[in-house]
Design a protein around this motif. Structure first.
Motif, mmCIF file in Angstrom:
data_model
loop_
_atom_site.group_PDB
_atom_site.id
_atom_site.type_symbol
_atom_site.label_atom_id
_atom_site.label_comp_id
_atom_site.label_asym_id
_atom_site.label_seq_id
_atom_site.Cartn_x
_atom_site.Cartn_y
_atom_site.Cartn_z
ATOM 1 N N GLN A 57 0.833 -1.199 0.000
ATOM 2 C CA GLN A 57 0.000 0.000 0.000
ATOM 3 C C GLN A 57 0.874 1.258 0.000
ATOM 4 O OE1 GLN A 57 -2.222 0.863 3.582
ATOM 5 N NE2 GLN A 57 -3.984 1.570 2.391
ATOM 6 N N LEU A 58 1.949 1.252 0.805
ATOM 7 C CA LEU A 58 2.864 2.394 0.824
ATOM 8 C C LEU A 58 3.519 2.591 -0.540
ATOM 9 C CD1 LEU A 58 4.628 1.894 4.278
ATOM 10 C CD2 LEU A 58 3.159 3.814 3.635
ATOM 11 N N PRO A 113 4.679 6.525 -2.219
ATOM 12 C CA PRO A 113 6.063 6.131 -2.530
ATOM 13 C C PRO A 113 7.100 7.180 -2.136
ATOM 14 C CG PRO A 113 4.890 6.773 -4.521
ATOM 15 C CD PRO A 113 3.874 6.721 -3.435
ATOM 16 N N GLU A 114 6.732 8.474 -2.175
ATOM 17 C CA GLU A 114 7.713 9.512 -1.882
ATOM 18 C C GLU A 114 8.189 9.447 -0.434
ATOM 19 O OE1 GLU A 114 9.197 11.422 -4.081
ATOM 20 O OE2 GLU A 114 8.023 10.338 -5.588
ATOM 21 N N GLN A 115 7.256 9.243 0.486
ATOM 22 C CA GLN A 115 7.652 9.153 1.896
ATOM 23 C C GLN A 115 8.481 7.898 2.137
ATOM 24 O OE1 GLN A 115 4.453 9.194 4.740
ATOM 25 N NE2 GLN A 115 5.844 9.524 6.475
ATOM 26 N N LEU A 116 8.086 6.797 1.497
ATOM 27 C CA LEU A 116 8.837 5.552 1.663
ATOM 28 C C LEU A 116 10.249 5.704 1.127
ATOM 29 C CD1 LEU A 116 8.648 2.684 2.708
ATOM 30 C CD2 LEU A 116 7.796 1.968 0.467
ATOM 31 N N LYS A 117 10.408 6.337 -0.033
ATOM 32 C CA LYS A 117 11.746 6.574 -0.589
ATOM 33 C C LYS A 117 12.587 7.427 0.358
ATOM 34 C CE LYS A 117 10.592 8.306 -4.580
ATOM 35 N NZ LYS A 117 10.764 8.894 -5.936
ATOM 36 N N GLN A 118 11.956 8.450 0.925
ATOM 37 C CA GLN A 118 12.691 9.328 1.841
ATOM 38 C C GLN A 118 13.174 8.567 3.067
ATOM 39 O OE1 GLN A 118 10.510 12.843 2.967
ATOM 40 N NE2 GLN A 118 11.868 13.305 4.681
ATOM 41 N N GLU A 119 12.316 7.735 3.639
ATOM 42 C CA GLU A 119 12.700 6.990 4.839
ATOM 43 C C GLU A 119 13.783 5.956 4.546
ATOM 44 O OE1 GLU A 119 11.824 7.816 7.721
ATOM 45 O OE2 GLU A 119 10.101 9.112 7.349
ATOM 46 N N LEU A 120 13.757 5.374 3.358
ATOM 47 C CA LEU A 120 14.720 4.327 3.006
ATOM 48 C C LEU A 120 15.994 4.889 2.384
ATOM 49 C CD1 LEU A 120 12.286 1.632 1.538
ATOM 50 C CD2 LEU A 120 13.422 1.602 3.763
ATOM 51 N N GLY A 121 15.973 6.160 2.001
ATOM 52 C CA GLY A 121 17.146 6.762 1.389
ATOM 53 C C GLY A 121 17.441 6.245 0.005
ATOM 54 N N ILE A 122 16.391 6.023 -0.791
ATOM 55 C CA ILE A 122 16.563 5.504 -2.149
ATOM 56 C C ILE A 122 16.073 6.539 -3.153
ATOM 57 C CG2 ILE A 122 16.455 3.087 -1.477
ATOM 58 C CD1 ILE A 122 13.530 3.027 -2.248
ATOM 59 N N THR A 123 16.525 6.385 -4.402
ATOM 60 C CA THR A 123 16.193 7.349 -5.451
ATOM 61 C C THR A 123 14.877 7.014 -6.133
ATOM 62 O OG1 THR A 123 18.562 7.695 -5.845
ATOM 63 C CG2 THR A 123 17.026 8.435 -7.557
ATOM 64 N N ASN A 124 14.684 5.746 -6.458
ATOM 65 C CA ASN A 124 13.478 5.291 -7.143
ATOM 66 C C ASN A 124 12.790 4.225 -6.311
ATOM 67 O OD1 ASN A 124 14.031 6.840 -9.613
ATOM 68 N ND2 ASN A 124 15.706 5.355 -9.910
ATOM 69 N N ILE A 125 11.484 4.139 -6.417
ATOM 70 C CA ILE A 125 10.766 3.124 -5.648
ATOM 71 C C ILE A 125 11.137 1.729 -6.114
ATOM 72 C CG2 ILE A 125 8.694 2.956 -7.104
ATOM 73 C CD1 ILE A 125 8.918 3.041 -3.206
ATOM 74 N N ASP A 126 11.618 1.608 -7.357
ATOM 75 C CA ASP A 126 12.069 0.307 -7.856
ATOM 76 C C ASP A 126 13.362 -0.141 -7.183
ATOM 77 O OD1 ASP A 126 9.921 0.115 -9.548
ATOM 78 O OD2 ASP A 126 10.978 0.923 -11.291
ATOM 79 N N ASP A 127 14.005 0.765 -6.447
ATOM 80 C CA ASP A 127 15.203 0.393 -5.693
ATOM 81 C C ASP A 127 14.866 -0.418 -4.443
ATOM 82 O OD1 ASP A 127 16.771 1.683 -7.523
ATOM 83 O OD2 ASP A 127 17.028 3.511 -6.331
ATOM 84 N N LEU A 128 13.568 -0.542 -4.149
ATOM 85 C CA LEU A 128 13.112 -1.409 -3.056
ATOM 86 C C LEU A 128 12.773 -2.772 -3.637
ATOM 87 C CD1 LEU A 128 12.121 -1.993 -0.168
ATOM 88 C CD2 LEU A 128 9.920 -0.984 -0.817
ATOM 89 N N LYS A 129 13.487 -3.792 -3.198
ATOM 90 C CA LYS A 129 13.242 -5.149 -3.688
ATOM 91 C C LYS A 129 11.883 -5.636 -3.216
ATOM 92 C CE LYS A 129 15.534 -9.665 -3.919
ATOM 93 N NZ LYS A 129 16.705 -10.463 -3.438
ATOM 94 N N ALA A 130 11.241 -6.441 -4.030
ATOM 95 C CA ALA A 130 9.914 -6.958 -3.687
ATOM 96 C C ALA A 130 9.945 -7.632 -2.322
ATOM 97 C CB ALA A 130 9.448 -7.935 -4.755
#
Length: 247
Positions: A29-30, A35-52
């Motif tokens: 859901q996040l 996605p913008e808040q999740l990227k900020q918390e994880l320190g990643i550039t693109n949401i695809d940088d988060l592995k499934a």
């Protein structure tokens, strides 16, 4: 502690499969809606940088932390050594563990090199415990004697909170929007229940004066905590101090 592992229970009272687990649904859901808040918390550039997110990333190492126990103790003496006891105790418990999110940063040129990031999962629980039993003082000293006790106990356990922290982002696992497709909510009855068991105790009885008695004691109990569809019976430990006013 299994009720705080991120899976949750469906409307029939059964533990969710991973695909319908509350943590998995919340992460997805996040990704979809925030996605913008999740990227900020994880320190990643693109949401695809988060592995499934997968089942191996679910919470592990869940355990109860040491907590304080408060209560009221009553003692009705038959004589100077024997008495019936009734104790009413209350405790706030915390369960902690961790789960994993795997991330990379495509902007650094290593899109296939993932790093495990560990984040905490927390459960908050309250318990009410009632003990009824028999106590006997060992020894004949006027001031200090050992004592033993034993009896039956009943407890009421209630889950109050379950959430994970992705750095400063708190994600609630106690409730989920039932309007989201594929989700049937949670089975609230699995998060509260009554359990039964027995207790024993060993300690030092100190007669301070004719009006006050102090007891230092260790009191284990073997009881069922009725949370989740498959509650377990286990050994609980408590150590503490009691103060009696002698009427």
């Amino acid at each position: 502690s299994a009720v705080y592992d991120g899976y949750g229970y469906n409307a029939t009272g059964n533990r969710n499969e991973f695909s319908q687990s509350l943590l998995n649904l919340k992460i997805n859901q996040l990704i979809e809606y925030n996605p913008e808040q999740l990227k900020q918390e994880l320190g990643i550039t693109n949401i695809d940088d988060l592995k499934a997110f997968n089942e191996t990333d679910m919470p592990t190492n869940l355990k109860y932390n040491t907590s304080f126990l408060f209560g009221l103790a009553l003692n009705y003496g038959f004589d100077k050594k024997q008495s019936l006891i009734a104790n009413l105790n209350f405790a706030k418990l915390t369960v902690t563990g961790n789960f994993t999110l795997e991330t990379t940063n495509s902007a650094q040129g290593n899109p296939n090199q993932f790093t495990n990031q560990q984040f905490p999962v927390v459960g908050k629980e309250q318990r009410l415990m009632i003990q009824l039993g028999y106590s006997r003082i060992l020894g004949n000293s006027e001031k200090a004697n050992l004592f033993v006790e034993a009896g039956l106990c009943v407890n009421n356990a209630k889950s109050e909170k379950n959430y994970v922290m992705i750095n400063s982002l708190s994600v609630d696992l106690m409730y989920f929007d039932p309007n989201i497709q594929g989700n049937s909510g949670i089975f609230i009855e699995q998060y509260t229940g009554w359990g039964f068991g027995g207790f024993a105790g060993l300690g030092l009885n100190l007669t301070m004066n004719p009006k006050y008695t102090i007891q230092l004691l260790y009191t284990p109990s073997y009881e069922k905590v009725d949370l989740g569809p498959d509650p377990s019976t286990s050994l609980q430990h408590a150590a503490g101090l009691r103060a009696y006013y002698n009427f």
